[in-house]
Design a protein around this motif. Structure first.
Motif, PDB file in Angstrom:
ATOM      1  N   UNK A 120       1.012  -1.154  -0.252  1.00 51.17           N
ATOM      2  CA  UNK A 120       0.428   0.055   0.026  1.00 51.17           C
ATOM      3  C   UNK A 120       0.708   0.974   0.881  1.00 51.17           C
ATOM      4  N   UNK A 121       1.919   0.814   0.792  1.00 44.88           N
ATOM      5  CA  UNK A 121       2.706   2.091   0.654  1.00 44.88           C
ATOM      6  C   UNK A 121       3.380   2.165  -0.678  1.00 44.88           C
ATOM      7  N   UNK A 122       4.138   1.742  -1.167  1.00 43.10           N
ATOM      8  CA  UNK A 122       4.251   1.819  -2.444  1.00 43.10           C
ATOM      9  C   UNK A 122       3.757   2.325  -3.541  1.00 43.10           C
ATOM     10  N   UNK A 123       2.309   1.995  -3.846  1.00 44.34           N
ATOM     11  CA  UNK A 123       1.425   2.697  -4.297  1.00 44.34           C
ATOM     12  C   UNK A 123       1.046   4.012  -4.203  1.00 44.34           C
ATOM     13  N   UNK A 124       1.268   4.462  -2.624  1.00 41.99           N
ATOM     14  CA  UNK A 124       0.586   6.289  -2.793  1.00 41.99           C
ATOM     15  C   UNK A 124       1.964   6.619  -2.922  1.00 41.99           C
ATOM     16  N   UNK A 125       3.663   5.909  -2.896  1.00 39.52           N
ATOM     17  CA  UNK A 125       4.772   6.584  -3.471  1.00 39.52           C
ATOM     18  C   UNK A 125       4.486   6.664  -4.566  1.00 39.52           C
ATOM     19  N   UNK A 126       4.180   5.661  -5.227  1.00 38.98           N
ATOM     20  CA  UNK A 126       4.895   6.150  -7.174  1.00 38.98           C
ATOM     21  C   UNK A 126       3.762   7.211  -7.305  1.00 38.98           C
ATOM     22  N   UNK A 127       2.395   7.134  -7.110  1.00 42.40           N
ATOM     23  CA  UNK A 127       1.171   7.891  -7.191  1.00 42.40           C
ATOM     24  C   UNK A 127       1.865   9.702  -6.683  1.00 42.40           C
ATOM     25  N   UNK A 128       2.214   9.959  -5.441  1.00 46.46           N
ATOM     26  CA  UNK A 128       2.849  11.177  -5.216  1.00 46.46           C
ATOM     27  C   UNK A 128       4.192  11.290  -6.133  1.00 46.46           C
ATOM     28  N   UNK A 129       4.562  10.805  -6.200  1.00 44.02           N
ATOM     29  CA  UNK A 129       6.065  10.863  -7.039  1.00 44.02           C
ATOM     30  C   UNK A 129       5.925  10.900  -7.619  1.00 44.02           C
ATOM     31  N   UNK A 130       5.220   9.921  -8.903  1.00 45.94           N
ATOM     32  CA  UNK A 130       5.153  10.502 -10.192  1.00 45.94           C
ATOM     33  C   UNK A 130       4.550  12.368 -10.703  1.00 45.94           C
ATOM     34  N   UNK A 131       3.179  12.022 -10.076  1.00 46.49           N
ATOM     35  CA  UNK A 131       2.729  13.720  -9.650  1.00 46.49           C
ATOM     36  C   UNK A 131       3.626  14.969  -9.968  1.00 46.49           C
ATOM     37  N   UNK A 132       4.783  14.141  -8.383  1.00 43.43           N
ATOM     38  CA  UNK A 132       6.036  15.477  -8.753  1.00 43.43           C
ATOM     39  C   UNK A 132       6.534  15.704  -9.782  1.00 43.43           C
ATOM     40  N   UNK A 133       6.977  14.273 -10.655  1.00 44.48           N
ATOM     41  CA  UNK A 133       7.995  14.288 -11.703  1.00 44.48           C
ATOM     42  C   UNK A 133       7.852  14.906 -12.667  1.00 44.48           C
ATOM     43  N   UNK A 134       6.266  14.618 -12.645  1.00 44.76           N
ATOM     44  CA  UNK A 134       5.312  15.032 -14.295  1.00 44.76           C
ATOM     45  C   UNK A 134       5.420  17.016 -13.905  1.00 44.76           C
ATOM     46  N   UNK A 135       5.518  17.284 -12.618  1.00 43.65           N
ATOM     47  CA  UNK A 135       6.011  18.741 -12.497  1.00 43.65           C
ATOM     48  C   UNK A 135       6.750  19.262 -12.586  1.00 43.65           C
ATOM     49  N   UNK A 136       7.733  18.259 -12.553  1.00 46.39           N
ATOM     50  CA  UNK A 136       9.664  18.882 -12.456  1.00 46.39           C
ATOM     51  C   UNK A 136       9.388  18.557 -13.708  1.00 46.39           C
ATOM     52  N   UNK A 137       9.050  17.840 -14.474  1.00 44.73           N
ATOM     53  CA  UNK A 137       9.620  17.892 -16.202  1.00 44.73           C
ATOM     54  C   UNK A 137       9.009  19.265 -16.433  1.00 44.73           C
ATOM     55  N   UNK A 138       7.252  19.704 -16.163  1.00 45.90           N
ATOM     56  CA  UNK A 138       6.944  21.064 -16.666  1.00 45.90           C
ATOM     57  C   UNK A 138       7.529  22.051 -17.132  1.00 45.90           C
ATOM     58  N   UNK A 139       8.437  21.672 -16.180  1.00 45.81           N
ATOM     59  CA  UNK A 139       9.337  23.194 -15.707  1.00 45.81           C
ATOM     60  C   UNK A 139      10.417  23.336 -16.022  1.00 45.81           C
ATOM     61  N   UNK A 140      10.994  21.897 -15.602  1.00 49.54           N
ATOM     62  CA  UNK A 140      13.077  22.052 -15.828  1.00 49.54           C
ATOM     63  C   UNK A 140      13.197  21.332 -17.604  1.00 49.54           C
ATOM     64  N   UNK A 141      12.402  20.681 -17.713  1.00 46.55           N
ATOM     65  CA  UNK A 141      12.133  19.908 -19.272  1.00 46.55           C
ATOM     66  C   UNK A 141      13.408  18.592 -18.924  1.00 46.55           C
ATOM     67  N   UNK A 142      13.774  18.228 -17.943  1.00 47.22           N
ATOM     68  CA  UNK A 142      14.521  17.312 -17.875  1.00 47.22           C
ATOM     69  C   UNK A 142      13.934  16.615 -16.545  1.00 47.22           C
ATOM     70  N   UNK A 143      13.611  15.139 -16.320  1.00 42.31           N
ATOM     71  CA  UNK A 143      14.459  14.369 -14.499  1.00 42.31           C
ATOM     72  C   UNK A 143      15.431  13.961 -14.252  1.00 42.31           C
TER      73      UNK A 143
END
Lengths: 101, 201
Positions: A68-91
């Motif tokens: 359960x922890x892994x599933x929620x970690x993926x949801x939040x982490x991918x949201x942050x990653x998408x946000x970071x990619x929108x701003x900086x165009x790089x992950x």
């Protein structure tokens, strides 16, 4: 010859080691997430093995909560990653050096 | 004998898949190798008699987590090769080996020293309710008695994670206000007010 608890724990340790090597080696953030998943799965194997060889169900319960922890970690982490990619165009991890907030 | 063969086969396959995941330069290869490794891990759960955990592993990991990753990868350039800049491979290797050794000691120490007795023995449901023995039933009995509060907390945590995921990926937060100067922020606010009044009309 039969499989004992130690065999499962050694396997779990090997897989955990692979995940940890990935965390050290990778600089791509998506690959870091993959390595984290590998480490969580390694721990799950150890939990299930101890649960079986000691005849106790608590290990399996903890494995469920880890999933359960892994599933929620993926949801939040991918949201942050998408946000970071929108701003900086790089992950790449190197773009995370500046801590401006 | 069958169990031994299955254990070594799946151990080999899982380790091979995960090594591909951590070493390949192609993000798509890494993703598919990781999904395969997850399915092979569920085989261990079936071997260990934890059928419910094995089914959950397949459904949650390869069904939900991998699908989420592949949706996330649509945002990134997954076709182009990942540029990695490893700082010092020898140091990495040494650190990994040291930590692995520590983990082995941590795992082995309590098994050698203590005699652990089962608090929630396998086959509890059969004893309590006289029903057919099964792993799913045992899991249900323990999960909804002793671990009811953590179970509900996990449900709330998943809900929070879902909402935060939707908001983080969906909302228009592609400009960081803290990194802008005062004039730029004023300009942004004026533009937003204009669009809002347009929408109201």
């Amino acid at each position: 010859m039969s499989i004992t608890l130690n065999d499962y724990l050694i396997l779990s340790t090997i897989i955990f080691m692979i995940g940890m090597y990935g965390v050290f080696r990778r600089t791509n953030l998506l690959m870091l997430f993959f390595s984290t998943e590998i480490m969580l799965n390694a721990v799950n194997i150890g939990m299930a093995a101890i649960s079986k060889f000691h005849g106790d169900l608590t290990g399996q319960m903890f494995a469920f909560f880890i999933i359960a922890v892994a599933a929620s970690e993926v949801a939040v982490g991918l949201g942050l990653l998408v946000l970071w990619y929108k701003r900086h165009n790089s992950i790449d991890l190197d773009t995370l050096k500046s801590m401006k907030g | 004998m069958f169990e031994v063969v299955a254990f070594y086969l799946f151990a080999f396959l899982t380790i091979a898949m995960f090594i591909i995941t951590v070493t390949t330069k192609n993000a798509l290869y890494a993703l598919s190798a990781l999904a395969a490794g997850m399915i092979f891990i569920s085989a261990f759960f079936f071997l260990l008699g934890a059928e419910f955990l094995g089914a959950v592993q397949i459904v949650v990991y390869t069904g939900a987590v991998m699908a989420l990753y592949s949706f996330g990868m649509m945002f990134f350039d997954s076709i182009k090769e990942i540029k990695e800049s490893p700082t010092n491979p020898r140091l990495t290797f040494l650190l990994t080996g040291m930590i692995a050794l520590i983990i082995v000691i941590i795992f082995v120490a309590p098994i050698i020293s203590a005699n652990i007795t089962a608090q929630y023995p396998v086959g509890m449901a059969a004893e309590l309710y006289g029903t057919i023995d099964g792993n799913t039933q045992d899991v249900g009995v323990v999960l909804f008695t002793k671990y009811l509060v953590p179970f509900e907390l996990a449900a709330v945590m998943l809900l929070v994670a879902m909402i935060s995921g939707i908001i983080l990926a969906g909302k228009k937060m592609d400009v960081s206000i803290t990194e802008l100067s005062e004039q730029e922020v004023d300009k942004l606010i004026q533009e937003r007010e204009k669009t809002e009044t347009k929408d109201n009309k």
